[in-house]
Enzyme design. Structure first.
Site, PDB file in Angstrom:
ATOM      1  N   HIS A  58     -37.107 -72.722  83.161  1.00  8.49           N
ATOM      2  CA  HIS A  58     -35.937 -72.058  82.581  1.00  8.49           C
ATOM      3  C   HIS A  58     -34.752 -72.127  83.539  1.00  8.49           C
ATOM      4  O   HIS A  58     -34.572 -71.259  84.387  1.00  8.49           O
ATOM      5  CB  HIS A  58     -36.276 -70.597  82.264  1.00  8.49           C
ATOM      6  N   HIS A  60     -30.354 -73.452  83.681  1.00 11.39           N
ATOM      7  CA  HIS A  60     -29.157 -73.847  82.950  1.00 11.39           C
ATOM      8  C   HIS A  60     -28.298 -74.735  83.848  1.00 11.39           C
ATOM      9  O   HIS A  60     -27.741 -74.256  84.844  1.00 11.39           O
ATOM     10  CB  HIS A  60     -28.349 -72.616  82.528  1.00 11.39           C
ATOM     11  N   TYR A  61     -28.221 -76.012  83.512  1.00 11.72           N
ATOM     12  CA  TYR A  61     -27.269 -76.914  84.149  1.00 11.72           C
ATOM     13  C   TYR A  61     -26.146 -77.110  83.135  1.00 11.72           C
ATOM     14  O   TYR A  61     -26.396 -77.281  81.946  1.00 11.72           O
ATOM     15  CB  TYR A  61     -27.914 -78.237  84.524  1.00 11.72           C
ATOM     16  N   ARG A  62     -24.938 -77.093  83.586  1.00  8.18           N
ATOM     17  CA  ARG A  62     -23.797 -76.944  82.677  1.00  8.18           C
ATOM     18  C   ARG A  62     -23.168 -78.268  82.257  1.00  8.18           C
ATOM     19  O   ARG A  62     -22.044 -78.278  81.759  1.00  8.18           O
ATOM     20  CB  ARG A  62     -22.746 -76.069  83.350  1.00  8.18           C
ATOM     21  N   HIS A 230     -37.717 -64.520  79.759  1.00  5.55           N
ATOM     22  CA  HIS A 230     -37.192 -63.416  80.582  1.00  5.55           C
ATOM     23  C   HIS A 230     -37.475 -62.023  80.009  1.00  5.55           C
ATOM     24  O   HIS A 230     -36.560 -61.251  79.681  1.00  5.55           O
ATOM     25  CB  HIS A 230     -35.702 -63.577  80.875  1.00  5.55           C
ATOM     26  N   ASN A 276     -28.355 -61.216  81.229  1.00  5.30           N
ATOM     27  CA  ASN A 276     -28.923 -60.927  79.917  1.00  5.30           C
ATOM     28  C   ASN A 276     -30.294 -61.583  79.782  1.00  5.30           C
ATOM     29  O   ASN A 276     -30.377 -62.796  79.826  1.00  5.30           O
ATOM     30  CB  ASN A 276     -27.994 -61.434  78.810  1.00  5.30           C
ATOM     31  N   ASP A 303     -34.325 -68.589  85.320  1.00  5.68           N
ATOM     32  CA  ASP A 303     -33.145 -68.423  84.468  1.00  5.68           C
ATOM     33  C   ASP A 303     -31.873 -68.664  85.283  1.00  5.68           C
ATOM     34  O   ASP A 303     -30.880 -67.936  85.156  1.00  5.68           O
ATOM     35  CB  ASP A 303     -33.124 -67.046  83.811  1.00  5.68           C
ATOM     36  N   GLY A 322     -25.193 -63.753  83.784  1.00  5.24           N
ATOM     37  CA  GLY A 322     -25.985 -64.772  84.469  1.00  5.24           C
ATOM     38  C   GLY A 322     -26.018 -64.625  85.971  1.00  5.24           C
ATOM     39  O   GLY A 322     -25.113 -64.057  86.591  1.00  5.24           O
TER      40      GLY A 322
END
EC number: 3.5.2.3
Length: 427
Positions: A58, A60-62, A230, A276, A303, A322
Site C-alpha cells: 500500500h 501512493h506514487y503520484r 488501513h 485518513n 500507506d 496523508g
C-alpha cells in the site's frame, strides 16, 4: 560479478543464524558459512540483520499527474531506503489506470522508473468514484496486482457486490478503503475529545466499521479475497476477528502510524497529523496492537502518501490527508515494539515481508538458494535521528521527524543489484 554478504545475522525460515549469503546475478546462489570470496564483491555486515526485502502492498506514487508530490523514481528510492524491495502502488494518479490502455501505460512507466519491484493496482470502478466496475479480466491480463479505489469507499452495496463477483472470477483481491460517506461528515480527525478540544470536525469510527460489516457479508456471499486497508478502530478489529472465525476470506492491514500513535499524540492543529483514516483513540490503538499480535491483523502496510509542504502546512481543515512512511516504517516499529520486548523481531519481519507476499501470491519474503536476491540489511544497534534532509521521498509530511530510532536500513539489494547504501555503512 558475484556479491558476498559476510558475517550477517540471517533471518531464514523463522530463525536467526550467523552465516553468509552469496549472490550470483539476480539470484541467491548459496547461504552458509565459509562461502568462497574469490571473484566476489564482499560486504562485511559485522553482525547486522540480513533479512528478506520488505513488501509493502500500500503506497501512493503520484506519477503521472502529481509529480510535484512524488515521482516513481523518488518514491521507489525512498522505499529502498526503508528496506522495501517489492511495493504495490495505488491507482489514484492522473490518468487513473481504469482501462487497458491507461493501465498498460502506467505499468510501462513504473518499469522504466522504479528501482524496486513495482506492482500496480487497478481501479475497482471507473474514475475511482463511479459505480461502473472496470474490466477486471483485461486488467489482470495486463498485470494488475489487485483492485482498489483507495481514497474512496465504495458507497453502493450493489456496486461492491458486482465488483466482488468479478474479482472472484479472475482470482484477485478487492482491497477496500473502508468509508461510508454518509457517516464521514467531512471530518479532519477522529471524532473524540481531541477534536472537541481543538474545535475541529471529527470522523466517526462507525464510518469505517459500518461499511466493513457490509463488505464482510458481501465477501462471504461471493467468496472473494477481501482485504481491509488501513484498519483503525477497535470495532473493525473485532469484526475481522469474527469474520475469520466464520471462514470469510478476509485479510487486514494496519499502518505504522496507527500502531504507533493515537489522537492523544496530536500536537495541536497540525496538518502533519492529518490522515485518513485518522489517528484514533488509545483504546483503538491498543486493539490494533492486540490484533497485530494475535494474528487478526495479517500484515503491516505503510500507506505512504507524500504531499508538498504547502499542502500539509498549518490548519487541518485545509491540509491534505496523508503521511509518508516507507523510509521509516521498519525502524520506528522495531524501536517501539521489538526493543521494548512487546513483540518478537521474527513477527515484525513476517508482517512486513513473508505475510504480504504469501497472502497476495508474490514471489518474495523468503531467503533461499535459487530465489530472487531481494535483500535488506538493517543496523539494529545504531541510533539515528530522523531528519528531513535525509528523506529520499519528495514528501516530508510525517510527525516522526526528529525521533531517534534503531534499525534503519544499511543496504538494500533488488534482484542482486545494490539500490541503496546508507551513509553510515562501512564495509
Amino acid at each position: 560479478m558475484a556479491i558476498l554478504l559476510k558475517n550477517g545475522l540471517v533471518y531464514q525460515e523463522g530463525e536467526f543464524i550467523k552465516e553468509d549469503v552469496l549472490i550470483s546475478g539476480s539470484k541467491i546462489q548459496a547461504i552458509g558459512l565459509d562461502l568462497p570470496e574469490e571473484g566476489a564483491e564482499v560486504y562485511d555486515l559485522k553482525g547486522k540483520l540480513l533479512a528478506p526485502g520488505l513488501v509493502d502492498i500500500h503506497e501512493h506514487y503520484r506519477e503521472p499527474g502529481f509529480t510535484y508530490k512524488e515521482t516513481i523514481k523518488t518514491g521507489s528510492e525512498a522505499a529502498s531506503r526503508g528496506g522495501f524491495t517489492t511495493v504495490c502502488t495505488m491507482p489514484n494518479v492522473d490518468p487513473i489506470p481504469d482501462d487497458l490502455e491507461t493501465f498498460e501505460k502506467q505499468v510501462a512507466l513504473n518499469e522504466a522508473n522504479s528501482c524496486v519491484h513495482l506492482k500496480q493496482y487497478g481501479a475497482i470502478t471507473e474514475d475511482l468514484t463511479s459505480d461502473k466496475v472496470v474490466d477486471m479480466a483485461a486488467l489482470k491480463e495486463a498485470g494488475a496486482f489487485a483492485f482498489s479505489n483507495d481514497g474512496h469507499g465504495i458507497q453502493q452495496a450493489g456496486t461492491m457486490y458486482e465488483a466482488m463477483q468479478e474479482a472472484a472470477k479472475v482470482g484477485l483481491a478487492i482491497c477496500e478503503h473502508i468509508q461510508d460517506d454518509s457517516l464521514y461528515h467531512h471530518g479532519v480527525m477522529n471524532a473524540g475529545k481531541k477534536a472537541e478540544e481543538l474545535g475541529l470536525p471529527g470522523i466517526l469510527g462507525v464510518s469505517e466499521s459500518a461499511q466493513l460489516a457490509r463488505d464482510l457479508v458481501l465477501a462471504q456471499a461471493t467468496g472473494v479475497h477481501y482485504h481491509a486497508c488501513h484498519v483503525s478502530t477497535k470495532e473493525s478489529v473485532e469484526l475481522i476477528r469474527i469474520a475469520k472465525e466464520y471462514g470469510i476470506n478476509v485479510t487486514a492491514e494496519a499502518t505504522p502510524h496507527h500502531l504507533l500513535l493515537s489522537e492523544e499524540e496530536i500536537d495541536g492543529n497540525n496538518g502533519y497529523y492529518k490522515m485518513n483514516p485518522p489517528l484514533r483513540s488509545k483504546e483503538d490503538q491498543f486493539a490494533l496492537i492486540e490484533g497485530m499480535l494475535d494474528g487478526t491483523i495479517d500484515l503491516i502496510a505503510t500507506d505512504h502518501a507524500p504531499h508538498s509542504r504547502e499542502e500539509k502546512a498549518g490548519d487541518m481543515r485545509k491540509a491534505a490527508f496523508g503521511i509518508i512512511g516507507n523510509e521509516t516504517a521498519f525502524a520506528c516499529l522495531y524501536t517501539k515494539f521489538v526493543k521494548s520486548g512487546q513483540m518478537d523481531l521474527s513477527l515484525l519481519l513476517d508482517l512486513m515481508s513473508y505475510q504480504p507476499a504469501k497472502l497476495f501470491g508474490l514471489d518474495a519474503g523468503v531467503l533461499a538458494p535459487g530465489k530472487e536476491a531481494d535483500l535488506a540489511v538493517f543496523d539494529l544497534d545504531h541510533a539515528e535521528k530522523l531528519s528531513e534532509e535525509d528523506y529520499l521521498s519528495k514528501g516530508v509530511n510525517t510527525p516522526f521527524t526528529g525521533q531517534e530510532v534503531y534499525g534503519m536500513t544499511a543496504l538494500t539489494f533488488v534482484s542482486g543489484k545494490l539500490v541503496y547504501k546508507s551513509k553510515h555503512f562501512a564495509d
